[in-house]
Design an enzyme around this catalytic site. Structure first.
Site, mmCIF file in Angstrom:
data_model
loop_
_atom_site.group_PDB
_atom_site.id
_atom_site.type_symbol
_atom_site.label_atom_id
_atom_site.label_comp_id
_atom_site.label_asym_id
_atom_site.label_seq_id
_atom_site.Cartn_x
_atom_site.Cartn_y
_atom_site.Cartn_z
ATOM 1 N N TYR A 112 34.686 -11.550 -20.020
ATOM 2 C CA TYR A 112 35.154 -12.541 -20.999
ATOM 3 C C TYR A 112 35.866 -11.840 -22.165
ATOM 4 O O TYR A 112 36.993 -12.183 -22.526
ATOM 5 C CB TYR A 112 33.958 -13.358 -21.498
ATOM 6 C CG TYR A 112 34.269 -14.204 -22.701
ATOM 7 C CD1 TYR A 112 35.182 -15.240 -22.620
ATOM 8 C CD2 TYR A 112 33.648 -13.950 -23.930
ATOM 9 C CE1 TYR A 112 35.477 -16.015 -23.741
ATOM 10 C CE2 TYR A 112 33.934 -14.721 -25.040
ATOM 11 C CZ TYR A 112 34.848 -15.738 -24.943
ATOM 12 O OH TYR A 112 35.147 -16.486 -26.051
ATOM 13 N N TYR A 115 34.054 -27.605 -28.176
ATOM 14 C CA TYR A 115 33.162 -27.502 -29.339
ATOM 15 C C TYR A 115 33.914 -27.064 -30.605
ATOM 16 O O TYR A 115 33.995 -27.811 -31.591
ATOM 17 C CB TYR A 115 32.018 -26.534 -29.000
ATOM 18 C CG TYR A 115 31.154 -26.134 -30.170
ATOM 19 C CD1 TYR A 115 30.665 -27.082 -31.062
ATOM 20 C CD2 TYR A 115 30.826 -24.788 -30.381
ATOM 21 C CE1 TYR A 115 29.863 -26.702 -32.136
ATOM 22 C CE2 TYR A 115 30.028 -24.409 -31.434
ATOM 23 C CZ TYR A 115 29.555 -25.361 -32.314
ATOM 24 O OH TYR A 115 28.768 -24.981 -33.377
HETATM 25 N N1 UFG Z 1 19.139 -15.290 -26.840
HETATM 26 C C1 UFG Z 1 17.785 -15.390 -26.576
HETATM 27 N N2 UFG Z 1 17.372 -16.433 -25.807
HETATM 28 C C2 UFG Z 1 18.226 -17.368 -25.298
HETATM 29 C C3 UFG Z 1 19.599 -17.256 -25.570
HETATM 30 C C4 UFG Z 1 20.026 -16.193 -26.355
HETATM 31 O O1 UFG Z 1 16.972 -14.575 -27.010
HETATM 32 O O2 UFG Z 1 17.773 -18.270 -24.603
HETATM 33 C C5 UFG Z 1 19.588 -14.197 -27.703
HETATM 34 C C6 UFG Z 1 20.634 -13.339 -27.058
HETATM 35 O O3 UFG Z 1 20.035 -12.321 -26.317
HETATM 36 C C7 UFG Z 1 21.403 -12.853 -28.280
HETATM 37 C C8 UFG Z 1 21.272 -13.988 -29.283
HETATM 38 O O4 UFG Z 1 20.178 -14.763 -28.837
HETATM 39 O O5 UFG Z 1 20.795 -11.736 -28.792
HETATM 40 C C9 UFG Z 1 22.495 -14.868 -29.356
HETATM 41 O O6 UFG Z 1 22.864 -15.234 -28.034
HETATM 42 P P1 UFG Z 1 23.986 -16.308 -27.704
HETATM 43 O O7 UFG Z 1 24.061 -16.429 -26.227
HETATM 44 O O8 UFG Z 1 23.761 -17.517 -28.517
HETATM 45 O O9 UFG Z 1 25.297 -15.616 -28.288
HETATM 46 P P2 UFG Z 1 25.918 -14.174 -27.942
HETATM 47 O O10 UFG Z 1 25.686 -13.326 -29.152
HETATM 48 O O11 UFG Z 1 25.467 -13.632 -26.660
HETATM 49 O O12 UFG Z 1 27.414 -14.582 -27.689
HETATM 50 C C10 UFG Z 1 28.299 -14.959 -28.706
HETATM 51 C C11 UFG Z 1 29.308 -15.951 -28.175
HETATM 52 C C12 UFG Z 1 30.101 -15.344 -27.056
HETATM 53 C C13 UFG Z 1 30.726 -14.098 -27.511
HETATM 54 C C14 UFG Z 1 29.723 -13.178 -28.140
HETATM 55 C C15 UFG Z 1 30.401 -12.032 -28.799
HETATM 56 O O13 UFG Z 1 28.622 -17.094 -27.741
HETATM 57 O O14 UFG Z 1 31.085 -16.249 -26.646
HETATM 58 O O15 UFG Z 1 28.960 -13.839 -29.140
HETATM 59 O O16 UFG Z 1 29.531 -11.006 -28.974
HETATM 60 F F1 UFG Z 1 31.315 -13.459 -26.482
#
Ligand code: UFG
Length: 329
Positions: free
Chosen positions: A141, A11
């Protein structure tokens, strides 16, 4: 200048390859296609199927293409999976990077831009997060990426290998110019999951936790357009090619948006009122992650220009509409 891009069919990698071409560099994509897509690489880009663990082959490719610098994306990057299967993350990310660095040393390539993550900070003590904040990852990770940053510092100290490590916050959006976008399997990221729901590919969007200490109870994140990220990689590369010393930079827009705000924007951009379900917190999610990107703004003159939430969601929506099944469409 010839730039080897490991994970260039992924990506963020594929968007950086596009930006490298625009900036006059010649990218050579090196990917084992475990998660990357050949279709994400434009036909005029040299594509080599190879694994970063294969030091001999990687060194051979660096010599054959007279590589000037490496941009290293190839990695496993699912936080949840990393907790269930840490061995995969230490093998693919840590050991794979070690083999790649050894190939670089063997081939005399001494400049690398490394794809790191905000996950190296874990639960932050202060917002916005600066690069000198405590590094205490809460998942495997993030720990694997932090180990690699340490390896890079040691390679710099001992072998004069110069690096820029870029700690991404929440990469999202898709290219304005080409048919590339986000296609993970399984998909775990908020924005693509929302858009798949708007398309009817998924039944509903889950909000993971509504009792966080934030304005509306949902997690706040710093979303950064993948094309802004791509420009930062080229600036980092140019810094190294000009003889610049090693650096670590955050890459975020410095604006925080809650899950509910992202859903609201997506409903506006798509004009579709898709179903939303409130669920329990997802383990390991910090309440708020917002970057300070002041260091890279000051030192390399980087400015994100595409990172309004509406632009991020608008470009991602265009990609999803054109590719309902991702690259298989
Ligand atoms: N979320 C939801 N519903 C979903 C998916 C996500 O409410 O179906 C929320 C998560 O709880 C989070 C936010 O949306 O609060 C963003 O979630 P993502 O999974 O899109 O991204 P993250 O913040 O968890 O993760 C990102 C990167 C990771 C990295 C991280 C660093 O994708 O690779 O930031 O903090 F490790």
């Amino acid at each position: 200048m010839n730039i080897l891009v490991t994970g260039g069919a992924g990506y963020i990698g594929s968007h950086v390859v596009e930006e490298l071409q625009k900036s006059g560099f010649i990218p050579i994509v090196y990917d084992n296609f475990s998660t990357g897509h050949a279709a994400a690489v434009s036909e005029d880009v040299q594509l080599v199927e190879g694994d970063i663990h294969d030091t001999v082959f990687a060194k051979h490719i660096m010599e054959q293409f007279e590589i000037d610098a490496v941009i290293h994306f190839a990695a496993s990057s699912l936080v949840g999976e990393s907790m269930e299967n840490p061995a995969k993350y230490y093998f693919n990310n840590v050991e794979g990077s070690l083999h790649l660095f050894e190939a670089m040393r063997g081939a005399g390539v001494d400049k690398i831009v490394f794809s790191s993550t905000a996950a190296v900070y874990g639960e932050p003590e202060n917002i916005p997060i600066t690069e000198d904040s405590k590094l205490q990852p809460t998942n495997v990770y993030g720990r694997s990426k932090l180990v690699i940053e340490g390896m890079l510092a040691d390679y710099d100290m001992a072998y004069d290998m110069h690096y820029v490590a870029l700690r991404y916050f929440n990469a999202a959006g898709a290219s304005f110019n080409r048919n590339i976008g986000e296609d993970h399997s399984p998909e775990t990221h908020l924005i693509p999951l929302i858009l798949k729901t708007a398309q009817g590919v998924r039944k509903h969007v889950s909000i993971f936790g509504t009792d966080y200490p934030t304005n509306d109870g949902t997690c706040v994140r710093d979303y950064i357009h993948v094309c802004d990220l791509a420009v930062a990689h080229v600036l980092a590369l140019e810094h190294l090619l000009k003889g610049g010393t090693s650096r670590v930079y955050n890459l975020g827009s410095e604006n925080g948006f809650s899950v509910r705000e992202i859903i609201k924007s997506a409903k506006k951009v798509t004009t579709i009122d898709f179903p939303v379900v409130e669920e329990q917190r997802r383990p390991g999610d910090p309440a708020v992650l917002i970057a300070s990107s002041n260091k890279i703004r000051q030192e390399l003159g980087w400015t994100p220009v595409h990172s309004s939430v509406d632009t991020i969601i608008g470009t991602a929506w265009k990609w999803h509409k054109d590719h309902p099944q991702g690259y298989e469409s």
